[in-house]
Design a protein around this motif. Structure first.
Motif, mmCIF file in Angstrom:
data_model
loop_
_atom_site.group_PDB
_atom_site.id
_atom_site.type_symbol
_atom_site.label_atom_id
_atom_site.label_comp_id
_atom_site.label_asym_id
_atom_site.label_seq_id
_atom_site.Cartn_x
_atom_site.Cartn_y
_atom_site.Cartn_z
ATOM 1 N N UNK A 38 0.909 -1.171 -0.020
ATOM 2 C CA UNK A 38 -0.018 -0.105 -0.025
ATOM 3 C C UNK A 38 0.863 1.207 -0.025
ATOM 4 N N UNK A 44 -5.909 -9.096 6.027
ATOM 5 C CA UNK A 44 -5.464 -7.804 6.422
ATOM 6 C C UNK A 44 -6.807 -7.043 7.455
ATOM 7 N N UNK A 46 -23.268 2.374 6.409
ATOM 8 C CA UNK A 46 -22.986 1.644 5.236
ATOM 9 C C UNK A 46 -23.932 0.590 5.355
ATOM 10 N N UNK A 47 -24.609 0.219 4.078
ATOM 11 C CA UNK A 47 -25.666 -0.732 3.947
ATOM 12 C C UNK A 47 -24.981 -2.139 4.072
ATOM 13 N N UNK A 80 -23.012 -9.818 4.418
ATOM 14 C CA UNK A 80 -22.401 -9.107 3.685
ATOM 15 C C UNK A 80 -20.986 -8.805 3.705
ATOM 16 N N UNK A 101 -17.461 -10.603 1.543
ATOM 17 C CA UNK A 101 -16.422 -9.839 0.913
ATOM 18 C C UNK A 101 -15.224 -10.545 0.699
ATOM 19 N N UNK A 112 -14.797 -12.540 -2.486
ATOM 20 C CA UNK A 112 -14.866 -11.912 -3.679
ATOM 21 C C UNK A 112 -13.532 -11.956 -4.682
ATOM 22 N N UNK A 158 -22.074 5.713 -2.071
ATOM 23 C CA UNK A 158 -21.188 4.961 -0.993
ATOM 24 C C UNK A 158 -19.938 5.575 -1.095
ATOM 25 N N UNK A 179 -18.889 8.519 -1.857
ATOM 26 C CA UNK A 179 -18.805 9.815 -1.927
ATOM 27 C C UNK A 179 -18.550 10.764 -3.171
ATOM 28 N N UNK A 192 -20.100 -7.083 -6.868
ATOM 29 C CA UNK A 192 -19.401 -7.517 -5.540
ATOM 30 C C UNK A 192 -18.334 -6.798 -5.251
ATOM 31 N N UNK A 193 -17.278 -6.751 -6.305
ATOM 32 C CA UNK A 193 -16.066 -6.133 -6.338
ATOM 33 C C UNK A 193 -16.276 -4.833 -6.000
ATOM 34 N N UNK A 242 -18.744 -3.295 -4.378
ATOM 35 C CA UNK A 242 -19.378 -2.973 -3.314
ATOM 36 C C UNK A 242 -18.109 -3.338 -2.121
ATOM 37 N N UNK A 243 -17.176 -4.096 -2.327
ATOM 38 C CA UNK A 243 -16.118 -4.318 -1.507
ATOM 39 C C UNK A 243 -15.243 -3.132 -1.425
ATOM 40 N N UNK A 249 -16.120 0.015 -2.386
ATOM 41 C CA UNK A 249 -16.765 1.107 -1.770
ATOM 42 C C UNK A 249 -16.742 0.993 -0.338
ATOM 43 N N UNK A 250 -16.708 -0.096 0.432
ATOM 44 C CA UNK A 250 -16.604 -0.513 1.697
ATOM 45 C C UNK A 250 -15.291 -0.207 2.408
ATOM 46 N N UNK A 251 -14.315 -0.703 1.680
ATOM 47 C CA UNK A 251 -12.479 -0.342 2.028
ATOM 48 C C UNK A 251 -11.933 -0.532 0.870
ATOM 49 N N UNK A 274 -8.607 -0.058 0.612
ATOM 50 C CA UNK A 274 -7.402 -0.503 0.737
ATOM 51 C C UNK A 274 -7.577 -2.018 1.177
ATOM 52 N N UNK A 275 -8.402 -2.502 2.027
ATOM 53 C CA UNK A 275 -8.566 -3.868 2.122
ATOM 54 C C UNK A 275 -8.844 -4.690 0.844
ATOM 55 N N UNK A 290 -7.978 -3.788 -2.169
ATOM 56 C CA UNK A 290 -6.824 -3.789 -2.600
ATOM 57 C C UNK A 290 -5.741 -5.157 -2.152
ATOM 58 N N UNK A 300 -7.880 -7.369 -5.195
ATOM 59 C CA UNK A 300 -8.737 -6.841 -6.097
ATOM 60 C C UNK A 300 -8.288 -5.588 -7.164
ATOM 61 N N UNK A 359 -26.879 -4.740 1.617
ATOM 62 C CA UNK A 359 -26.448 -4.199 0.107
ATOM 63 C C UNK A 359 -27.401 -4.721 -0.724
#
Lengths: 259, 265
Positions: A58, A84, A96-97, A102, A106, A109, B33, B35, B151-152, B154-155, B157-159, B161-162, B164, B168, B215
């Motif tokens: 990163x 991580x 966050x929905x 869910x 992830x 995925x 989501x 922003x 699905x990717x 969504x992941x 938008x959630x985080x 860095x995680x 990455x 992904x 979601x």
């Protein structure tokens, strides 16, 4: 040590990180082997998080090299082997929905093909990860409604769902109460012993370190590797590492040494 | 059968509108989501540059709008990642820059007329058979890509860095998302208008988020709100001779206010 004959999960050589001429980390060399249980401690601003971020690609190091399972970071493809859990994990956006399920899903995925949906095997793995983290009953709850400790276990379950060989946790206890913390360390020790998952976590919580930890890395611009953490605790300058007293930290010796 | 469905122009408008409601609400979920809400406004104004060029040069305005909106989306992403600029400032700069450029092109070309007005506020009367084809031609692959990578995305938008560190391809997917969004926005200006399309992307999701569900259900609620607003808004527009974009937006805002009240903590 017999371990040195194996290919390490992480092989870090002479890693340095400079920002605008200021050394954040200099000349870090360390190895992390399969099955280890390692704690990384050090004062705030000492570079713990930066080190982890470089290990995960990163952040780009100013110099030095990171190898993952023997491969250079750039050519490393098997990221599912690494779970991580970042520092802010328990402080999610409350709106966050996402249900617990869910989030844990992830973790699957990146493992599936582009055209493949979630298979029944994926569903089994997701359920298994929730079971291990004791959150199966929270499955349909919204993450925003959970406590800090529960969210933390959700994030670890997500990491576990990719079936990682190593779990890296950055200050996992931010925003988590004491009882949950103790339960959390028991879970980590269990994952390490029973599931054979290598564990690396960053903390400034000295109290929990002695019992289960195999090795201890202290990071304050330079790295000090302690192979016997119980002995480490008697080192007189250890208290300076926890960021309690700024001028003491300033006086801390930077030379690498083995406790 | 209702009188409204007997008119061919209304059939075309409904097909185009329903297509756009589906596209805008699904892509809008990721945009909100992440922003990126303001981005839809900026891209809509960039699409207007394409419309202006199309009108003046005699090309299909919708096609040129798609191309210019996509180029603008790429420019935004480039500026965001290569310069130290705040992303909302970049969006604001490109928004006003695009509008200024569109106005200059139109006034130089002498095309400042009703035709442009319909692109600003949307008009169901103006949706041609060719427009429906263009919307389907670009909209179908956009929808397929969104669903394929939902699905990717969504992941991410959630985080980010995680996502990455999980392997992904975050950069590629972000690029894909803004490209798809640019296409959807350009396609929407026929029905909703460039000044109002942002609403159809942002408001259904914002309303759906009030229900605090997972979601899948958030996307489904958002989709329902968008579809209802487009169909109801266009019907109002037909019966009371109101501009379609404005009635659609007021309908979706009503649903948003209702959602706020129903879900008040």
């Amino acid at each position: 040590m017999s371990l040195t004959f194996k290919v390490p999960i992480f092989d870090v050589k002479n890693l340095s990180f400079r920002v605008r001429g200021v050394d954040i980390l200099s000349n870090i060399s360390l190895e992390i082997f399969n099955g280890e249980y390692i704690a990384i401690i050090g004062p705030n601003g000492g570079g713990k998080t930066t080190l982890i971020r470089m290990l995960l690609g990163l952040e780009k190091p100013s110099s030095g090299e990171v190898r993952l399972f023997g491969k250079k970071l750039k050519s490393f493809k098997e990221w599912y082997k690494i779970g991580f859990v970042p520092q802010r994990a328990s402080l999610v956006d409350e709106n966050f929905p996402a249900t617990v399920e869910d989030i844990v899903k992830m973790g699957r995925v990146a493992n599936r093909g582009i055209f493949a949906g979630f298979s029944s095997e994926d569903a089994k793995i997701v359920e298994d990860a929730m079971l291990k983290m004791d959150i199966l009953d929270l499955k349909s709850k919204m993450v925003g409604t959970l406590s800090g400790g529960q969210r933390q276990r959700v994030m670890i379950a997500r990491a576990l769902a990719s079936k990682p060989e190593i779990l890296i946790l950055d200050e996992p206890n931010t925003g988590v109460d004491m009882v949950s913390q103790q339960r959390f360390y028991k879970l980590l020790a269990k994952l390490n012993k029973e599931e054979k998952i290598t564990i690396v976590f960053i903390t400034h919580d000295i109290g929990v370190i002695a019992d289960d930890i195999g090795r201890l890395f202290t990071i304050n611009q330079k790295a000090t590797i302690c192979n016997d953490p119980k002995e480490t605790l008697s080192c007189e300058d250890m208290s300076t590492l926890y960021g309690i007293d700024a001028h003491l930290i300033h006086n801390h010796k930077h030379e690498d040494h083995i406790c | 059968m209702l009188e409204i469905f007997e008119y061919e122009f209304m059939q075309r408008a409904f097909i185009a509108g329903i297509f756009i409601a589906i596209l805008a609400s699904i892509s809008g979920t990721f945009i909100v989501l992440k922003r990126y809400s303001l981005m839809s406004e900026t891209l809509a104004h960039s699409a207007l540059v394409g419309v202006a060029v199309g009108l003046v040069a005699g090309y299909n305005p919708l096609w040129v709008a798609v191309i210019v909106a996509v180029l603008s989306a790429w420019l935004i992403e480039y500026l965001r990642s290569h310069f130290t600029l705040y992303s909302d400032a970049i969006l604001s700069i490109i928004l006003s820059g695009s509008l200024a450029l569109a106005v200059i092109i139109v006034s130089l070309g002498g095309a400042f007329n009703n035709s442009l007005f319909s692109y600003l506020f949307g008009s169901i009367l103006s949706v041609s058979y060719e427009d429906v084809i263009t919307i389907a031609l670009f909209g179908t692959p956009a929808l397929v890509l969104l669903l394929l990578f939902s699905k990717e995305l969504y992941f991410i938008t959630y985080d980010e860095e995680v996502a990455k560190t999980s392997g992904i391809k975050v950069k590629l997917l972000n690029f894909l998302l803004v490209t798809v969004v640019a296409i959807i926005i350009a396609l929407s200006i026929r029905v909703v208008g460039s000044l109002l399309i942002g609403a159809l992307m942002v408001i259904p999701t914002s309303a759906a988020l009030q229900y605090r569900v997972g979601f899948r259900n958030t996307i489904l609620i958002s989709l329902f709100f968008a579809l209802f607003s487009v169909v109801f808004g266009m019907s109002l527009s037909f019966y009371f001779s109101l501009p379609s974009g404005a009635t659609i937006v007021l309908t979706v805002i009503s649903l948003f206010i209702l959602s706020l009240i129903v879900n008040k903590k």
